[in-house]
Write a protein that holds these residues in place. Structure first.
Motif, PDB file in Angstrom:
ATOM      1  N   GLY A  43       5.321 -13.102  -2.410  1.00  0.00           N
ATOM      2  CA  GLY A  43       6.039 -12.088  -1.637  1.00  0.00           C
ATOM      3  C   GLY A  43       5.517 -10.700  -1.925  1.00  0.00           C
ATOM      4  O   GLY A  43       5.401  -9.865  -1.028  1.00  0.00           O
ATOM      5  N   ARG A  44       5.235 -10.431  -3.215  1.00  0.00           N
ATOM      6  CA  ARG A  44       4.700  -9.115  -3.547  1.00  0.00           C
ATOM      7  C   ARG A  44       3.325  -8.904  -2.915  1.00  0.00           C
ATOM      8  O   ARG A  44       3.002  -7.803  -2.474  1.00  0.00           O
ATOM      9  CB  ARG A  44       4.621  -8.964  -5.071  1.00  0.00           C
ATOM     10  N   THR A  45       2.517  -9.956  -2.867  1.00  0.00           N
ATOM     11  CA  THR A  45       1.188  -9.846  -2.256  1.00  0.00           C
ATOM     12  C   THR A  45       1.296  -9.529  -0.765  1.00  0.00           C
ATOM     13  O   THR A  45       0.600  -8.655  -0.239  1.00  0.00           O
ATOM     14  CB  THR A  45       0.402 -11.148  -2.452  1.00  0.00           C
ATOM     15  N   ARG A  46       2.200 -10.244  -0.076  1.00  0.00           N
ATOM     16  CA  ARG A  46       2.383  -9.982   1.352  1.00  0.00           C
ATOM     17  C   ARG A  46       2.920  -8.575   1.597  1.00  0.00           C
ATOM     18  O   ARG A  46       2.496  -7.889   2.537  1.00  0.00           O
ATOM     19  CB  ARG A  46       3.344 -11.005   1.946  1.00  0.00           C
ATOM     20  N   GLY A  47       3.852  -8.136   0.729  1.00  0.00           N
ATOM     21  CA  GLY A  47       4.378  -6.783   0.878  1.00  0.00           C
ATOM     22  C   GLY A  47       3.307  -5.738   0.676  1.00  0.00           C
ATOM     23  O   GLY A  47       3.267  -4.726   1.400  1.00  0.00           O
ATOM     24  N   LEU A  86       2.024  -3.023   3.422  1.00  0.00           N
ATOM     25  CA  LEU A  86       2.015  -1.594   3.142  1.00  0.00           C
ATOM     26  C   LEU A  86       0.638  -0.998   3.389  1.00  0.00           C
ATOM     27  O   LEU A  86       0.522   0.082   3.988  1.00  0.00           O
ATOM     28  CB  LEU A  86       2.441  -1.351   1.697  1.00  0.00           C
ATOM     29  N   ARG A  87      -0.418  -1.711   2.973  1.00  0.00           N
ATOM     30  CA  ARG A  87      -1.774  -1.209   3.224  1.00  0.00           C
ATOM     31  C   ARG A  87      -2.052  -1.135   4.721  1.00  0.00           C
ATOM     32  O   ARG A  87      -2.724  -0.209   5.200  1.00  0.00           O
ATOM     33  CB  ARG A  87      -2.796  -2.100   2.528  1.00  0.00           C
ATOM     34  N   GLY A  88      -1.541  -2.114   5.473  1.00  0.00           N
ATOM     35  CA  GLY A  88      -1.719  -2.083   6.921  1.00  0.00           C
ATOM     36  C   GLY A  88      -1.062  -0.862   7.536  1.00  0.00           C
ATOM     37  O   GLY A  88      -1.645  -0.190   8.394  1.00  0.00           O
ATOM     38  N   PHE A 129      -3.146   2.231   6.931  1.00  0.00           N
ATOM     39  CA  PHE A 129      -4.298   2.343   7.825  1.00  0.00           C
ATOM     40  C   PHE A 129      -3.875   2.856   9.201  1.00  0.00           C
ATOM     41  O   PHE A 129      -4.602   3.605   9.854  1.00  0.00           O
ATOM     42  CB  PHE A 129      -4.996   0.989   7.974  1.00  0.00           C
ATOM     43  N   VAL A 130      -2.697   2.448   9.646  1.00  0.00           N
ATOM     44  CA  VAL A 130      -2.219   2.840  10.976  1.00  0.00           C
ATOM     45  C   VAL A 130      -1.652   4.257  10.975  1.00  0.00           C
ATOM     46  O   VAL A 130      -1.648   4.931  12.015  1.00  0.00           O
ATOM     47  CB  VAL A 130      -1.142   1.835  11.464  1.00  0.00           C
ATOM     48  N   LEU A 131      -1.208   4.731   9.821  1.00  0.00           N
ATOM     49  CA  LEU A 131      -0.488   5.996   9.733  1.00  0.00           C
ATOM     50  C   LEU A 131      -1.236   7.187  10.336  1.00  0.00           C
ATOM     51  O   LEU A 131      -0.625   7.977  11.084  1.00  0.00           O
ATOM     52  CB  LEU A 131      -0.136   6.285   8.272  1.00  0.00           C
ATOM     53  N   PRO A 132      -2.548   7.406  10.095  1.00  0.00           N
ATOM     54  CA  PRO A 132      -3.222   8.575  10.697  1.00  0.00           C
ATOM     55  C   PRO A 132      -3.179   8.551  12.223  1.00  0.00           C
ATOM     56  O   PRO A 132      -2.867   9.569  12.852  1.00  0.00           O
ATOM     57  CB  PRO A 132      -4.655   8.465  10.174  1.00  0.00           C
ATOM     58  N   ALA A 133      -3.484   7.392  12.816  1.00  0.00           N
ATOM     59  CA  ALA A 133      -3.451   7.306  14.277  1.00  0.00           C
ATOM     60  C   ALA A 133      -2.032   7.486  14.800  1.00  0.00           C
ATOM     61  O   ALA A 133      -1.813   8.139  15.833  1.00  0.00           O
ATOM     62  CB  ALA A 133      -4.012   5.961  14.735  1.00  0.00           C
TER      63      ALA A 133
END
Length: 294
Positions: A5-9, A13-15, A18-22
């Protein structure tokens, strides 16, 4: 929480990072201006002095004022020329070019895509000259003995909107053709072989095999061309300026006039919101109808 679960979280979060600037750029330059426009539409404001609360009065005027309502009607008429006719022309060109590979295909595609490369202002200036009283269109009619049909096309109350619409047909037909040709390349060749073994001719083959496989491309073409029709500004502004009278006035041109010439920013914003909602509704319906049945 488990290690999985921690790995998926962490991946999620990294995904988001990556989307945050756009997403930030989209919010700053699309969502927030749209919300601000909707806010301004509730005021009677000239763009300089302090505005006064108008509530929904600007929207009432959009639907009751003949000039404002007429501009929307003109835009809907342009949908026929900017969307339906280019799609029909694109399908016809695709049917002629896709069945058999011919020499010079790259040249054909370049020729039909040329209007998409040329700036719309240059397109408008060129067609304004072609439609002139001594332009190439009238000269061609004179040459074939149809001099009685010559006229100042862009100054004729009955023909001005049609003349502008045909410019949009010329501009967007090549785009539709390219979309459909790209879609044809993904069609399984075995479908064509099966149709030919069943005795299907070129027309039946196109209708029964090619056309159903272009559902996605048709949706994209209809969406892009419809938005181009409803949001049209450049071609109309350069060719007719909305004239003669109000015969070719479209919402985009009227929004510009209201906001920057008449000092009616609130009313212009209300018309812009109505136009945006109309586009969203049409795009939603197009996407719903284009979905492949499950």
């Amino acid at each position: 929480m488990t290690a999985r679960g921690r790995t998926r979280g962490g991946r999620r979060l990294r995904g988001y990072l990556f989307v945050l600037p756009a997403l930030a750029v989209y919010l700053a330059f699309a969502v927030l201006p749209a919300l601000h426009t909707a806010y301004l539409s509730l005021f009677d404001w000239d763009g300089v002095t302090l505005g006064s609360w108008a509530g929904l009065d600007n929207y009432r005027r959009v639907f009751t004022d003949p000039a404002l309502r007429g501009s929307v009607v003109n835009a809907l008429v342009l949908v026929v020329f900017f969307a339906l006719l280019p799609i029909l022309a694109g399908l016809l060109l695709t049917a002629l070019l896709a069945r058999h590979r011919r020499p010079g295909m790259a040249g054909y595609r370049l020729l039909f895509m040329l209007p998409q490369v040329v700036p719309l202002v240059a397109v408008g200036v060129t067609w304004r000259w072609l439609y002139g009283e001594d332009g190439l269109v009238n000269e061609a009619l004179d040459a074939v003995g149809l001099g009685g049909f010559t006229r100042a096309w862009l100054g004729d109350f009955d023909w001005a909107l049609i003349a502008v619409g045909l410019v949009g047909t010329w501009v967007l037909s090549g785009l539709c053709m390219m979309l459909f040709l790209s879609g044809v390349h993904k069609v399984d060749p075995q479908l064509y072989e099966a149709a030919r073994l069943d005795g299907a001719g070129p027309v039946r083959e196109f209708v029964s095999v090619t056309l159903p496989q272009l559902r996605g491309e048709l949706a994209v073409a209809l969406t892009v061309t419809t938005v181009a029709a409803l949001a049209s500004f450049d071609i109309v502004y350069v060719t007719t300026g909305g004239g003669p009278g109000e015969e070719t006035t479209v919402p985009g041109l009227l929004i510009y006039r209201l906001a920057f010439s008449a000092g009616k920013v609130g009313l212009a914003s209300a018309l812009g919101v109505v136009l945006s909602l109309l586009i969203l509704v049409i795009v939603y319906l197009v996407n719903r109808l284009s979905r492949t049945p499950s």
